[in-house]
Design an enzyme around this catalytic site. Sequence first.
Site, PDB file in Angstrom:
ATOM      1  N   LYS A  52       0.842  -1.206   0.000  1.00  0.00           N
ATOM      2  CA  LYS A  52       0.000   0.000   0.000  1.00  0.00           C
ATOM      3  C   LYS A  52       0.882   1.262   0.000  1.00  0.00           C
ATOM      4  CE  LYS A  52      -3.800  -2.529   1.995  1.00  0.00           C
ATOM      5  NZ  LYS A  52      -4.575  -2.984   3.136  1.00  0.00           N
ATOM      6  N   GLN A  96      -5.121  -1.974   9.295  1.00  0.00           N
ATOM      7  CA  GLN A  96      -4.891  -3.281   8.681  1.00  0.00           C
ATOM      8  C   GLN A  96      -5.470  -4.391   9.565  1.00  0.00           C
ATOM      9  OE1 GLN A  96      -3.468  -3.769   5.562  1.00  0.00           O
ATOM     10  NE2 GLN A  96      -4.128  -5.875   5.843  1.00  0.00           N
ATOM     11  N   ASP A 119     -11.328   2.132   3.188  1.00  0.00           N
ATOM     12  CA  ASP A 119     -11.552   0.692   3.027  1.00  0.00           C
ATOM     13  C   ASP A 119     -13.037   0.390   2.788  1.00  0.00           C
ATOM     14  OD1 ASP A 119      -9.324  -0.933   2.976  1.00  0.00           O
ATOM     15  OD2 ASP A 119      -9.114  -1.066   5.160  1.00  0.00           O
TER      16      ASP A 119
END
Length: 291
Positions: A52, A96, A119
């Site tokens: 990322k 995460q 997300d």
Amino acid sequence: MQLIDGKATAQVIRDEIKAEVDYIVSNGHRPPHLAAILVGHDGGSETYVAYKIKDCEEVGFRSSLIRFEDHLKEENLLKKIEDLNQDPDLDGFIVQLPLPAHINEQLVIEAINPKKDVDGFHPENVGRTVLGLPSFISATPFGITELFRRYHIETSGKLCVIVGRSNIVGRPMSILMSQKSMNATVTVAHSGTEHLESLCASADILIAALGSPGFVKAHMVKEGAVVIDVGTTRVPSADTKSGFRLKGDVVFEEVAPKCSYITPVPGGVGPMTRVSLLSNTLLAAKGNITQ
Ligand code: NAP
């Protein structure tokens, strides 16, 4: 059979994003800024976060990595999230997953400001997606719809069977495929589904997102079907430096000859998931999600 090249498509999208970032910066604005919170040292999570950060660099985004040790207290994580929610120099951030067992993941997801939830996991974004309102769509379903769009694959009126109903893949995918824009007729299968093999064999579009390597075999696929393989399971391999390789949910060699289109693993859905996080961050930076 046409191979759907997720790697090449993701590169095209990264180039498009980079051009937009260059334009933003040339007009005197700061570049989009994405942060990632990583708790602990899980190998898979370390790899995903490193990708990322690398992706951000490639398109000219600013990125920040915020690390905590495994024993981090839940309240301290929530405090950090609140700081990021308030930070005017940050457009979006991700936590995460998975988190250590003593931290309540749902509580953490719900603590994120929906406007920075790139997300797309916050209930507000999920709800807005269901209603067809502007929202951050979770990266994997978003990436798959981009593949349909960019390969001009007809979805309208087609029978789409999705195997898997997780909150990050199967369920949001089913919502998107059933919306007017995609216009498919959708069936969601799961571990309680009866006659799964014949159900799969009836699909015009089969999306395998169950995480069971090699589950979908040739007899489960209709001649001319579109097959999207989301599965990525690490299996031991003597041929790679890392000692493992990624295996999809579909037996590619025997299924591919029956398909009109198929995604490979690796190089199919995975790169599209990565680039969709960048697309969401760009949207956040442009203030395009209005809530
Ligand atoms: P998950 O949360 O474990 O969900 C799996 C789903 O598949 C569940 O709904 C489960 O049913 C269903 N399922 C499992 N075994 C089944 C079987 N034998 N028959 C029918 N249904 C079955 O997994 P996930 O997070 O959605 O991920 C799925 C796969 O996609 C994994 O391999 C993951 O690594 C991969 N993935 C790839 C990407 C990418 O970018 N390529 C992104 C995300 C995930 P129940 O609900 O009944 O338990």
